[in-house]
Design a protein around this motif. Structure first.
Motif, short mmCIF file in Angstrom:
data_model
loop_
_atom_site.label_atom_id
_atom_site.label_comp_id
_atom_site.label_asym_id
_atom_site.label_seq_id
_atom_site.Cartn_x
_atom_site.Cartn_y
_atom_site.Cartn_z
N GLY A 103 0.79 -1.22 0.00
CA GLY A 103 0.00 0.00 0.00
C GLY A 103 0.83 1.27 0.00
N TYR A 104 2.17 1.13 -0.03
CA TYR A 104 3.01 2.33 0.05
C TYR A 104 2.82 3.23 -1.17
N ARG A 105 2.47 2.64 -2.32
CA ARG A 105 2.26 3.44 -3.52
C ARG A 105 1.06 4.38 -3.35
N GLU A 106 0.02 3.87 -2.68
CA GLU A 106 -1.16 4.69 -2.43
C GLU A 106 -0.84 5.84 -1.48
N VAL A 107 0.05 5.57 -0.52
CA VAL A 107 0.48 6.64 0.40
C VAL A 107 1.21 7.72 -0.37
N LEU A 108 2.12 7.31 -1.22
CA LEU A 108 2.88 8.28 -2.01
C LEU A 108 1.97 9.03 -2.99
N GLY A 109 0.91 8.35 -3.43
CA GLY A 109 -0.02 8.99 -4.35
C GLY A 109 -1.06 9.85 -3.66
N GLY A 110 -1.06 9.83 -2.32
CA GLY A 110 -1.96 10.69 -1.57
C GLY A 110 -3.35 10.14 -1.37
N THR A 111 -3.60 8.88 -1.76
CA THR A 111 -4.94 8.31 -1.59
C THR A 111 -5.10 7.59 -0.25
N LYS A 112 -3.99 7.34 0.44
CA LYS A 112 -4.04 6.72 1.76
C LYS A 112 -3.04 7.39 2.69
N LYS A 113 -3.29 7.28 3.98
CA LYS A 113 -2.34 7.74 4.99
C LYS A 113 -1.49 6.56 5.45
N ILE A 114 -0.31 6.85 6.00
CA ILE A 114 0.57 5.79 6.46
C ILE A 114 -0.15 4.90 7.47
N SER A 115 -0.95 5.49 8.35
CA SER A 115 -1.65 4.72 9.38
C SER A 115 -2.61 3.71 8.78
N GLU A 116 -3.08 3.95 7.55
CA GLU A 116 -4.04 3.06 6.92
C GLU A 116 -3.41 1.78 6.39
N ILE A 117 -2.10 1.77 6.19
CA ILE A 117 -1.46 0.56 5.64
C ILE A 117 -0.66 -0.19 6.69
N MET A 118 -0.51 0.36 7.88
CA MET A 118 0.29 -0.28 8.92
C MET A 118 -0.48 -1.35 9.70
N GLY A 119 -1.78 -1.17 9.84
CA GLY A 119 -2.56 -2.07 10.67
C GLY A 119 -2.89 -3.38 9.97
N ALA A 120 -3.18 -4.41 10.77
CA ALA A 120 -3.57 -5.71 10.25
C ALA A 120 -5.09 -5.81 10.19
#
Length: 224
Positions: free
Chosen positions: A53-70
């Protein structure tokens, strides 16, 4: 009850564990210098592997907190196995670490563990500090893939690479659980790697087994 395996595979070969991705163009590679260190999940031989999900973070569609959780399913499986371990293992002999326990294998190689079972003699409480563990767990259990694997030729290549690294580090057994394919892989250094349905009894130690499919069925989970 002993584990019942449906397939034996040569070491370094894992098939039908990971759902095959659609044949589509790979996303353009992003220069490492443009990716913040906070998005690095692991490092293998100096190569950073990023969170899914890091690509979405870099693209501004997600926050870092949204891809860290299980997911709740991933944590349900981890919780189930942890209950078995805490009830069945001698706490004087073993330490059970979770929450992406960091492992420092060697220079430029740092991996994480969903569940790591250490022998207390090798990692005593007094050795706990603010760094990754530099000794190998006896057994490591991984539940699903939290890494972005777009840069790997095949999805299973990441599993192979990480498993090989862990076994070379000194881990005696590596267990992978993948919820999408409902498969479990068991890898040891001296024997062929084995794949089973998660509806089978899977051996953690000689005394402890788990059966994820049965557990989820009993809880009326739609994912069983």
């Amino acid at each position: 009850m002993k584990s019942v395996f449906i397939l034996n595979l040569p070491n370094q070969t894992v098939n039908s564990m990971v759902a095959v991705r659609n044949s589509q163009k790979k996303l353009p590679k992003i220069p490492a210098k443009k990716i913040p260190a906070s998005l690095i999940y692991e490092v293998i031989d100096g190569k950073p592997i990023y969170y899914k999900g890091y690509r979405e973070v870099l693209g501004g569609t997600k926050k870092i907190s949204e891809i860290m959780g299980a997911s709740t399913l991933q944590n349900t499986i981890i919780e189930y196995i942890l209950r078995i371990l805490f009830r069945g293992l001698d706490e004087k002999k073993y330490r059970i670490m979770t929450n992406e326990q960091g492992l420092h294998l060697e220079n430029k190689s740092n991996l994480s563990a969903d569940i790591a079972i250490f022998e207390t003699s090798k990692l005593p409480l007094k050795a706990a500090d603010k760094h990754y563990a530099s000794v190998a767990p006896k057994i490591q259990i991984e539940v699903d893939i939290d890494a972005d694997i777009e840069d790997f030729e095949f999805p299973e290549a990441y599993i192979n690479l990480k498993t090989d690294k862990l076994l070379a580090f000194g881990v005696e057994k590596v267990i992978w659980i993948l919820s999408e394919s409902k498969k479990v892989m068991i890898a040891t250094k001296e024997e062929n790697w084995q794949i089973a349905s998660w509806h089978n009894e899977i051996e953690i130690t000689e005394e402890l087994n788990f059966n994820i499919g049965q557990y989820l069925q009993e809880g009326e989970s739609p994912y069983a």
